[in-house]
Write a protein that holds these residues in place. Structure first.
Motif, PDB file in Angstrom:
ATOM      1  N   THR A  23     -13.671  10.773   1.046  1.00 26.35           N
ATOM      2  CA  THR A  23     -13.722  12.468   1.386  1.00 26.35           C
ATOM      3  C   THR A  23     -12.265  12.626   2.062  1.00 26.35           C
ATOM      4  O   THR A  23     -11.735  11.844   2.817  1.00 26.35           O
ATOM      5  N   PRO A  24     -11.723  13.850   2.060  1.00 25.16           N
ATOM      6  CA  PRO A  24     -10.678  14.232   2.709  1.00 25.16           C
ATOM      7  C   PRO A  24     -10.816  14.187   4.263  1.00 25.16           C
ATOM      8  O   PRO A  24      -9.963  14.437   5.140  1.00 25.16           O
ATOM      9  N   TRP A  25     -12.018  14.194   4.882  1.00 23.07           N
ATOM     10  CA  TRP A  25     -12.172  13.989   6.318  1.00 23.07           C
ATOM     11  C   TRP A  25     -12.434  12.408   6.754  1.00 23.07           C
ATOM     12  O   TRP A  25     -12.408  12.464   7.966  1.00 23.07           O
ATOM     13  N   LEU A  26     -12.250  11.651   5.927  1.00 21.58           N
ATOM     14  CA  LEU A  26     -12.180  10.150   6.156  1.00 21.58           C
ATOM     15  C   LEU A  26     -10.949   9.951   7.142  1.00 21.58           C
ATOM     16  O   LEU A  26      -9.834  10.464   6.805  1.00 21.58           O
ATOM     17  N   PRO A  27     -11.261   9.339   8.335  1.00 17.78           N
ATOM     18  CA  PRO A  27      -9.993   9.114   9.265  1.00 17.78           C
ATOM     19  C   PRO A  27      -9.014   8.209   8.603  1.00 17.78           C
ATOM     20  O   PRO A  27      -9.425   7.297   7.789  1.00 17.78           O
ATOM     21  N   THR A  28      -7.784   8.152   8.530  1.00 20.03           N
ATOM     22  CA  THR A  28      -6.950   7.587   7.732  1.00 20.03           C
ATOM     23  C   THR A  28      -7.092   6.025   8.144  1.00 20.03           C
ATOM     24  O   THR A  28      -6.716   5.314   7.460  1.00 20.03           O
ATOM     25  N   GLY A  29      -7.273   5.966   9.514  1.00 17.08           N
ATOM     26  CA  GLY A  29      -7.315   4.440   9.818  1.00 17.08           C
ATOM     27  C   GLY A  29      -8.784   3.643   9.396  1.00 17.08           C
ATOM     28  O   GLY A  29      -8.732   2.352   9.229  1.00 17.08           O
ATOM     29  N   ASP A  30      -9.318   4.444   8.617  1.00 18.25           N
ATOM     30  CA  ASP A  30     -10.775   3.989   7.749  1.00 18.25           C
ATOM     31  C   ASP A  30     -10.497   3.808   6.380  1.00 18.25           C
ATOM     32  O   ASP A  30     -11.414   3.347   5.916  1.00 18.25           O
ATOM     33  N   LEU A  31      -9.412   4.145   5.951  1.00 19.36           N
ATOM     34  CA  LEU A  31      -8.935   3.881   4.706  1.00 19.36           C
ATOM     35  C   LEU A  31      -9.087   2.407   4.254  1.00 19.36           C
ATOM     36  O   LEU A  31      -8.061   1.785   4.648  1.00 19.36           O
ATOM     37  N   PRO A  32      -9.798   2.038   3.161  1.00 21.73           N
ATOM     38  CA  PRO A  32      -9.811   0.491   2.970  1.00 21.73           C
ATOM     39  C   PRO A  32      -8.240   0.302   2.457  1.00 21.73           C
ATOM     40  O   PRO A  32      -7.333   1.050   1.715  1.00 21.73           O
ATOM     41  N   THR A  33      -8.024  -1.161   2.887  1.00 17.82           N
ATOM     42  CA  THR A  33      -6.479  -1.517   2.363  1.00 17.82           C
ATOM     43  C   THR A  33      -6.108  -1.492   0.795  1.00 17.82           C
ATOM     44  O   THR A  33      -5.045  -0.784   0.547  1.00 17.82           O
ATOM     45  N   ASP A  34      -7.138  -1.516   0.010  1.00 12.95           N
ATOM     46  CA  ASP A  34      -6.759  -1.530  -1.439  1.00 12.95           C
ATOM     47  C   ASP A  34      -6.433   0.042  -1.812  1.00 12.95           C
ATOM     48  O   ASP A  34      -5.585   0.325  -2.463  1.00 12.95           O
ATOM     49  N   ARG A  35      -7.244   0.959  -1.252  1.00 15.38           N
ATOM     50  CA  ARG A  35      -6.940   2.290  -1.558  1.00 15.38           C
ATOM     51  C   ARG A  35      -5.696   2.817  -0.578  1.00 15.38           C
ATOM     52  O   ARG A  35      -5.040   3.818  -1.243  1.00 15.38           O
ATOM     53  N   ALA A  36      -5.442   2.366   0.428  1.00 12.78           N
ATOM     54  CA  ALA A  36      -4.376   2.718   1.090  1.00 12.78           C
ATOM     55  C   ALA A  36      -2.956   2.358   0.099  1.00 12.78           C
ATOM     56  O   ALA A  36      -1.893   2.855   0.183  1.00 12.78           O
ATOM     57  N   THR A  37      -3.158   1.245  -0.346  1.00 15.40           N
ATOM     58  CA  THR A  37      -1.896   0.680  -1.084  1.00 15.40           C
ATOM     59  C   THR A  37      -1.839   1.466  -2.297  1.00 15.40           C
ATOM     60  O   THR A  37      -0.638   1.715  -2.750  1.00 15.40           O
ATOM     61  N   ALA A  38      -2.971   2.098  -2.727  1.00 14.50           N
ATOM     62  CA  ALA A  38      -3.072   2.841  -4.112  1.00 14.50           C
ATOM     63  C   ALA A  38      -2.533   4.165  -3.805  1.00 14.50           C
ATOM     64  O   ALA A  38      -1.973   4.683  -4.840  1.00 14.50           O
ATOM     65  N   LEU A  39      -2.556   4.721  -2.516  1.00 16.64           N
ATOM     66  CA  LEU A  39      -2.365   6.061  -2.258  1.00 16.64           C
ATOM     67  C   LEU A  39      -1.029   6.652  -2.707  1.00 16.64           C
ATOM     68  O   LEU A  39      -0.969   7.551  -3.370  1.00 16.64           O
ATOM     69  N   PRO A  40       0.196   5.945  -2.452  1.00 10.85           N
ATOM     70  CA  PRO A  40       1.375   6.632  -2.895  1.00 10.85           C
ATOM     71  C   PRO A  40       1.591   6.575  -4.051  1.00 10.85           C
ATOM     72  O   PRO A  40       2.442   7.414  -5.017  1.00 10.85           O
ATOM     73  N   VAL A  41       1.056   5.303  -4.853  1.00 10.91           N
ATOM     74  CA  VAL A  41       1.358   5.221  -6.331  1.00 10.91           C
ATOM     75  C   VAL A  41       0.526   6.243  -7.036  1.00 10.91           C
ATOM     76  O   VAL A  41       1.268   6.869  -7.888  1.00 10.91           O
ATOM     77  N   LEU A  42      -0.672   6.554  -6.684  1.00 11.60           N
ATOM     78  CA  LEU A  42      -1.426   7.777  -7.199  1.00 11.60           C
ATOM     79  C   LEU A  42      -0.815   9.032  -7.157  1.00 11.60           C
ATOM     80  O   LEU A  42      -0.813   9.784  -7.925  1.00 11.60           O
ATOM     81  N   ALA A  43      -0.485   9.094  -5.661  1.00 11.28           N
ATOM     82  CA  ALA A  43       0.018  10.549  -5.671  1.00 11.28           C
ATOM     83  C   ALA A  43       1.652  10.722  -6.307  1.00 11.28           C
ATOM     84  O   ALA A  43       1.731  11.950  -6.941  1.00 11.28           O
ATOM     85  N   ALA A  44       2.318  10.058  -6.540  1.00 13.25           N
ATOM     86  CA  ALA A  44       3.582  10.071  -7.109  1.00 13.25           C
ATOM     87  C   ALA A  44       3.176  10.219  -8.749  1.00 13.25           C
ATOM     88  O   ALA A  44       3.935  11.236  -9.344  1.00 13.25           O
ATOM     89  N   ARG A  45       2.259   9.638  -9.307  1.00 14.32           N
ATOM     90  CA  ARG A  45       1.779   9.579 -10.693  1.00 14.32           C
ATOM     91  C   ARG A  45       1.205  10.951 -10.945  1.00 14.32           C
ATOM     92  O   ARG A  45       1.611  11.517 -12.068  1.00 14.32           O
ATOM     93  N   LEU A  46       0.594  11.445 -10.054  1.00 13.15           N
ATOM     94  CA  LEU A  46      -0.135  12.892 -10.449  1.00 13.15           C
ATOM     95  C   LEU A  46       1.194  14.111 -10.516  1.00 13.15           C
ATOM     96  O   LEU A  46       1.119  14.639 -11.328  1.00 13.15           O
ATOM     97  N   LEU A  47       1.917  13.815  -9.408  1.00 10.24           N
ATOM     98  CA  LEU A  47       3.176  14.979  -9.433  1.00 10.24           C
ATOM     99  C   LEU A  47       3.904  14.665 -10.721  1.00 10.24           C
ATOM    100  O   LEU A  47       4.442  15.520 -11.430  1.00 10.24           O
ATOM    101  N   GLU A  48       4.275  13.376 -11.058  1.00 12.42           N
ATOM    102  CA  GLU A  48       5.309  13.456 -12.182  1.00 12.42           C
ATOM    103  C   GLU A  48       4.635  13.695 -13.233  1.00 12.42           C
ATOM    104  O   GLU A  48       5.322  14.073 -14.254  1.00 12.42           O
ATOM    105  N   ALA A  49       3.382  13.261 -13.522  1.00 16.84           N
ATOM    106  CA  ALA A  49       2.653  13.717 -14.812  1.00 16.84           C
ATOM    107  C   ALA A  49       2.462  15.217 -15.107  1.00 16.84           C
ATOM    108  O   ALA A  49       2.221  15.612 -16.192  1.00 16.84           O
ATOM    109  N   ASN A  50       2.554  15.856 -13.900  1.00 17.30           N
ATOM    110  CA  ASN A  50       2.317  17.360 -14.074  1.00 17.30           C
ATOM    111  C   ASN A  50       3.556  18.176 -13.931  1.00 17.30           C
ATOM    112  O   ASN A  50       3.638  19.582 -13.942  1.00 17.30           O
TER     113      ASN A  50
END
Length: 269
Positions: free
Chosen positions: A178-205
């Protein structure tokens, strides 16, 4: 507020219309630039920086603009009626022999030295659509305040530049939190995926007229604007609540089944 992909498209239209051409008309309709005349100068390029537009002009000048909620740049061929709004909403006109660019309702419009562009955009984090996009730095910025809700951290242009409320909601859905999750509680695998997914979303659109984050043939979004319709993955009703730091609340969408983490008591179907 327009997001990075929308600004990219606006910049592309302006660059195609103006770059490499001599200005034959300039009309600034804001008091501080009322006497400025740039006719005879060549437009060098138009470049996006996050949600900012930088129009670089011969002579070491840059016209910096930001669309915010209601601003728009429109491009017109000779003889075509201007249709971006009433005349009193025009803030600037840049004309060449074959195109006229008209800036409507621009809340930010300033003419500065190109060498001083950092004064306007130097505070921004890594730009998701820039050739020098730095995913590691962007992630480090987002995680720098472990107690901050992830949604707020993603919208902070000092962390990474280009994400807005739509992509905030969609990215959190794809990460399964959820968007209310503290950033420090973001699991490591999802934190690693975050910038990759963010860039992919904008590049695709960035070149699409209608956003698509689902990957399906019919353009659409997973959660943004879909409450209380069923989640495309699990069928649970999408929820919505405002999220913000108090200065501006933004409607935020999520699936209570597909996304884990805290949610506000003010959620509505």
């Amino acid at each position: 507020m327009p997001e990075g992909d929308t600004v990219w498209q606006a910049t592309k239209r302006l660059h195609h219309a103006l770059a490499g051409k001599v200005l034959t008309r300039t009309d600034f309709r804001v008091p501080q630039y009322a006497t400025v005349d740039l006719t005879g100068r060549t437009v060098l390029d138009v470049t996006p920086r996050g949600k900012h537009l930088l129009t670089r002009i011969e002579g070491g000048l840059t016209l910096h603009s930001h669309l915010r909620m209601d601003g728009a740049w429109k491009v017109f061929a000779p003889g075509r009626r201007w249709t971006g709004g009433p005349a009193h909403q025009i803030r600037v006109v840049l004309g060449t022999d074959d195109r006229t660019a008209v800036g409507y309702r621009l809340p930010v419009l300033e003419l500065l030295r190109t060498a001083d562009e950092d004064r306007a955009v130097g505070h921004l984090g890594p730009d998701l659509l820039s050739p020098d996009w730095n995913p590691d730095q962007a992630l480090a910025n987002v995680l720098a305040d472990p107690a901050r809700p992830l949604g707020e951290a993603l919208l902070d242009q000092r962390n990474l530049a280009g994400l807005g409320n739509v992509y905030k909601s969609e990215l959190c859905f794809l990460l399964g939190v959820t968007p209310w999750l503290p950033t420090g509680d973001l699991p490591t695998d999802r934190a690693t995926a975050l910038p990759v997914l963010a860039a992919r979303l904008l590049e695709a659109n960035r070149d699409r007229p209608v956003r698509n984050t689902t990957g399906r043939r019919n353009p659409g979004l997973f959660v943004y604007g879909r409450a209380p319709r069923p989640c495309l993955r699990c069928g649970t009703s999408i929820r919505v609540a405002d999220q913000g730091d108090g200065s501006r609340d933004r409607p935020t969408y999520w699936c209570p089944t597909c996304q884990s983490g805290p949610t506000p008591h003010t959620a509505r179907p």
